[in-house]
Design a protein around this motif. Structure first.
Motif, PDB file in Angstrom:
ATOM      1  N   ASP A  30     -14.302   8.437 -33.045  1.00 53.15           N
ATOM      2  CA  ASP A  30     -13.597   9.198 -32.103  1.00 53.15           C
ATOM      3  C   ASP A  30     -14.363  10.057 -31.466  1.00 53.15           C
ATOM      4  OD1 ASP A  30     -11.222   7.853 -32.567  1.00 53.15           O
ATOM      5  OD2 ASP A  30     -10.360   9.523 -33.794  1.00 53.15           O
ATOM      6  N   ARG A  31     -15.342  10.904 -31.836  1.00 52.40           N
ATOM      7  CA  ARG A  31     -16.150  11.857 -31.258  1.00 52.40           C
ATOM      8  C   ARG A  31     -17.372  10.833 -30.293  1.00 52.40           C
ATOM      9  NH1 ARG A  31     -17.449  17.058 -35.037  1.00 52.40           N
ATOM     10  NH2 ARG A  31     -15.357  17.341 -35.629  1.00 52.40           N
ATOM     11  N   LEU A  32     -17.467   9.759 -30.845  1.00 52.40           N
ATOM     12  CA  LEU A  32     -18.619   9.033 -30.247  1.00 52.40           C
ATOM     13  C   LEU A  32     -17.853   8.453 -28.887  1.00 52.40           C
ATOM     14  CD1 LEU A  32     -21.376   7.551 -29.816  1.00 52.40           C
ATOM     15  CD2 LEU A  32     -20.413   5.727 -31.157  1.00 52.40           C
ATOM     16  N   LEU A  33     -16.539   8.308 -28.898  1.00 53.04           N
ATOM     17  CA  LEU A  33     -15.860   7.676 -27.639  1.00 53.04           C
ATOM     18  C   LEU A  33     -16.066   8.785 -26.751  1.00 53.04           C
ATOM     19  CD1 LEU A  33     -12.863   5.424 -28.925  1.00 53.04           C
ATOM     20  CD2 LEU A  33     -14.846   4.957 -27.482  1.00 53.04           C
ATOM     21  N   ARG A  34     -15.506  10.050 -27.147  1.00 53.43           N
ATOM     22  CA  ARG A  34     -15.319  11.376 -26.500  1.00 53.43           C
ATOM     23  C   ARG A  34     -16.558  11.452 -25.700  1.00 53.43           C
ATOM     24  NH1 ARG A  34     -11.786  13.081 -30.404  1.00 53.43           N
ATOM     25  NH2 ARG A  34     -13.388  14.382 -31.538  1.00 53.43           N
TER      26      ARG A  34
END
Length: 93
Positions: free
Chosen positions: A71-75
């Protein structure tokens, strides 16, 4: 050209966080070939009525840490695209 990104998952018993020793924690760290680093955290709590099988708690804690990392990588990716496009970008899971 090939780039290698590494993910390291640190697993730990978080017994000091609960008195009955049912908590497992995971810390996932992604390091890109450019040196960028992102982190994710997860934990699993065993029901006291369940059998003590450490591998299950480790799997669940690691999965949750990897999910947070993803999720952090997508953000981070959508923020990078938004900076280039000069408009908000929302990527789907």
């Amino acid at each position: 050209m090939t780039h290698t990104w590494n993910v390291v998952i640190h697993l730990f018993d978080a017994d000091d966080l609960v008195r009955d020793g049912r908590l497992t924690g995971a810390h996932a760290v992604l390091t890109t070939s450019a040196g960028t680093s992102l982190e994710g955290y997860g934990r699993a709590r065993r029901n006291p009525e369940d059998a003590a099988v450490p591998e299950i708690g480790e799997e669940l804690a690691a999965a949750r840490a990897l999910r947070e990392l993803a999720d952090r990588l997508l953000r981070a990716t959508s923020d990078d695209i938004a900076e280039i496009e000069h408009r908000p970008v929302h990527l789907q899971r």
